[in-house]
Scaffold this motif. Structure first.
Motif, short mmCIF file in Angstrom:
data_model
loop_
_atom_site.label_atom_id
_atom_site.label_comp_id
_atom_site.label_asym_id
_atom_site.label_seq_id
_atom_site.Cartn_x
_atom_site.Cartn_y
_atom_site.Cartn_z
N GLY A 238 53.69 34.42 52.03
CA GLY A 238 53.98 35.62 51.27
C GLY A 238 53.26 36.87 51.70
N ALA A 239 52.80 36.92 52.95
CA ALA A 239 52.11 38.12 53.44
C ALA A 239 53.10 39.24 53.70
CB ALA A 239 51.34 37.80 54.72
N ASP A 240 52.64 40.48 53.60
CA ASP A 240 53.45 41.63 53.98
C ASP A 240 53.81 41.51 55.46
OD1 ASP A 240 53.24 44.68 55.19
OD2 ASP A 240 54.30 44.58 53.27
N VAL A 241 54.97 42.06 55.83
CA VAL A 241 55.45 41.94 57.21
C VAL A 241 54.44 42.50 58.20
CG1 VAL A 241 57.23 42.65 58.85
CG2 VAL A 241 57.87 41.96 56.54
N ALA A 242 53.85 43.66 57.90
CA ALA A 242 52.86 44.25 58.80
C ALA A 242 51.63 43.36 58.92
CB ALA A 242 52.48 45.65 58.31
N VAL A 243 51.17 42.79 57.79
CA VAL A 243 50.01 41.89 57.82
C VAL A 243 50.35 40.62 58.59
CG1 VAL A 243 48.48 40.47 56.39
CG2 VAL A 243 49.09 42.78 55.65
N ALA A 244 51.58 40.16 58.47
CA ALA A 244 51.99 38.93 59.14
C ALA A 244 51.87 39.04 60.66
CB ALA A 244 53.43 38.58 58.76
#
Length: 410
Positions: free
Chosen positions: A258-264
């Protein structure tokens, strides 16, 4: 042999080293720009995990199809020219993959990009090893470290483009133009002249130039191919880990955790960032402790780090797990390539081409297998390929030299 101080290295050799480093930088950055776009591509095209894994597998499949042509192309056109031409064509393939309107086009363009990337990879390593011989000391790990810098830069570029909402075509088009300019500029400073002789003759010539007695090695063909097989398996351990970071890190972090796309995107960035550190330290560590000890330590680090991250899943822990895995496998591929290029009795580029070609089986097999496992029991289980790869390296590291000063290296 005492390594000459940097001031004794001719200016043209230093320029060639910088040029090769630039080629490694672009090679790492081009494809990495596409990786943060994978979750969007998967969603836009409505692909399941298995379909997505098969599409991504087209890249290593293309590499396997074209990889064996690299040696002949290098001998005919020179490694520097082949590396630059491959860089330009890889950029085109990545751009078109990012614009793909269907699964078929995505797979086709990744296949083409994989073909070009495989040829580029062998050519730039071949030219880097030419420069290394002129330097009289190991510098190959530093080239691979620069590749990691390029991969991190490309991943950051892609993640930033995603965060800013830059269209895929604009983002990948601008990156392709930038890296084409860098590669064409680097070509002007690469080494001139034809490719060198076979490794045994090169080694004899280098020894005589250093005032040392020439050494001739007699190695049967069967033993040579057993050595190549061992080098391939060690390298595959490294490629399996790299592929997990490239293909699944962003998908796992964003989709499962469930991480944000940028964090992923930081899963892959952490892997190649720590891999960069490992490669910058690699030459000194191998000279001090030997290939076998470094490989075993790296395999154990990979297995323990990523194993713990999968056992106790969290976003920070998973990013840390990919970082430990990247550090653990940092020197495996450069070591395998160097060893293959120095095998006696083979034509220039042959050993390097064969090992580079076969080690890509890891990139071919891993995405669809992990995708099928993910569809059946979850991506968390599929990513067990990373600690398993570390275990593979730990078991096979006995084939590497235990000597603290690897044979043939100053």
């Amino acid at each position: 042999m005492i390594t000459p101080p940097p001031a004794q290295v001719p200016r043209q050799h230093r320029a060639a080293r910088i040029a090769v480093a630039a080629l490694f930088l672009t090679n790492g950055a081009i494809f990495a720009n596409l990786l943060p776009r994978y979750p969007q591509l998967k969603a836009d095209l409505g692909l399941g995990n298995a379909e997505y894994g098969l599409a991504v597998a087209a890249f290593p499949c293309g590499a396997l199809m074209a990889g064996l042509a690299a040696g002949a192309l290098i001998r005919r056109f020179r490694s520097s020219r082949v590396a630059v031409a491959g860089t330009l064509l890889t950029s085109v393939g990545v751009l078109l993959a990012g614009l793909a309107p269907s699964w078929g086009v995505l797979a086709g363009m990744l296949f083409f990009a994989g073909c070009m990337d495989a040829i580029t990879d062998v050519a730039q390593n071949s030219h880097g090893l030419r420069v290394q011989r002129l330097y009289g000391r190991s510098i190959l790990n530093s080239f691979h470290a620069i590749w990691s810098v390029g991969a991190v830069s490309g991943g950051l570029m892609g993640g930033l483009a995603v965060a800013l909402g830059v269209p895929r075509g604009v983002h990948l088009g601008l990156s392709a133009l930038l890296f084409a300019i860098v590669a064409l500029t680097a070509l002007r400073y690469t080494l001139p002249g034809p490719e060198p002789l076979e490794p045994s003759e090169r080694a004899e010539g280098d020894a005589q130039a250093d005032g040392l007695p020439a050494r001739r090695e007699s190695t049967g063909h069967g033993r040579i191919w057993l050595m190549i097989a061992a080098l391939v398996l060690i390298a595959i351990g490294g490629t399996l880990v790299e592929d997990a970071g490239m293909t699944w890190a962003a998908v796992y972090l964003s989709g499962t955790l469930g991480a944000d796309v940028a964090v992923a995107s930081f899963g892959f960035i952490a892997l190649v960032g720590s891999q960069f550190v490992g490669r910058m330290l690699g030459d000194g560590l191998v000279d001090r402790f030997g290939q076998r000890a470094i490989a075993r330590t790296g395999g154990a680090t990979t297995a323990a780090g990523m194993g713990a991250a999968l056992l106790l899943p969290s976003v920070p822990g998973t990013i840390a797990g990919f970082a430990l895995a990247g550090f653990g496998v940092a020197t495996l591929v450069p070591a395998a390539m160097h060893g293959a290029d120095e095998l006696p009795g083979l034509r220039a580029g042959t050993g390097l081409t064969v090992v580079s070609w076969l080690m890509r089986l890891g990139f071919l097999v891993s995405p669809p297998v992990v995708g099928l496992v993910a569809d059946a029991v979850g991506l968390r289980v599929g990513l067990l390929v990373v600690p398993l790869a570390g275990t593979l390296v730990l078991v096979l590291a006995g084939v590497l030299s235990a000597a603290r000063a690897p044979k043939g290296w100053p």
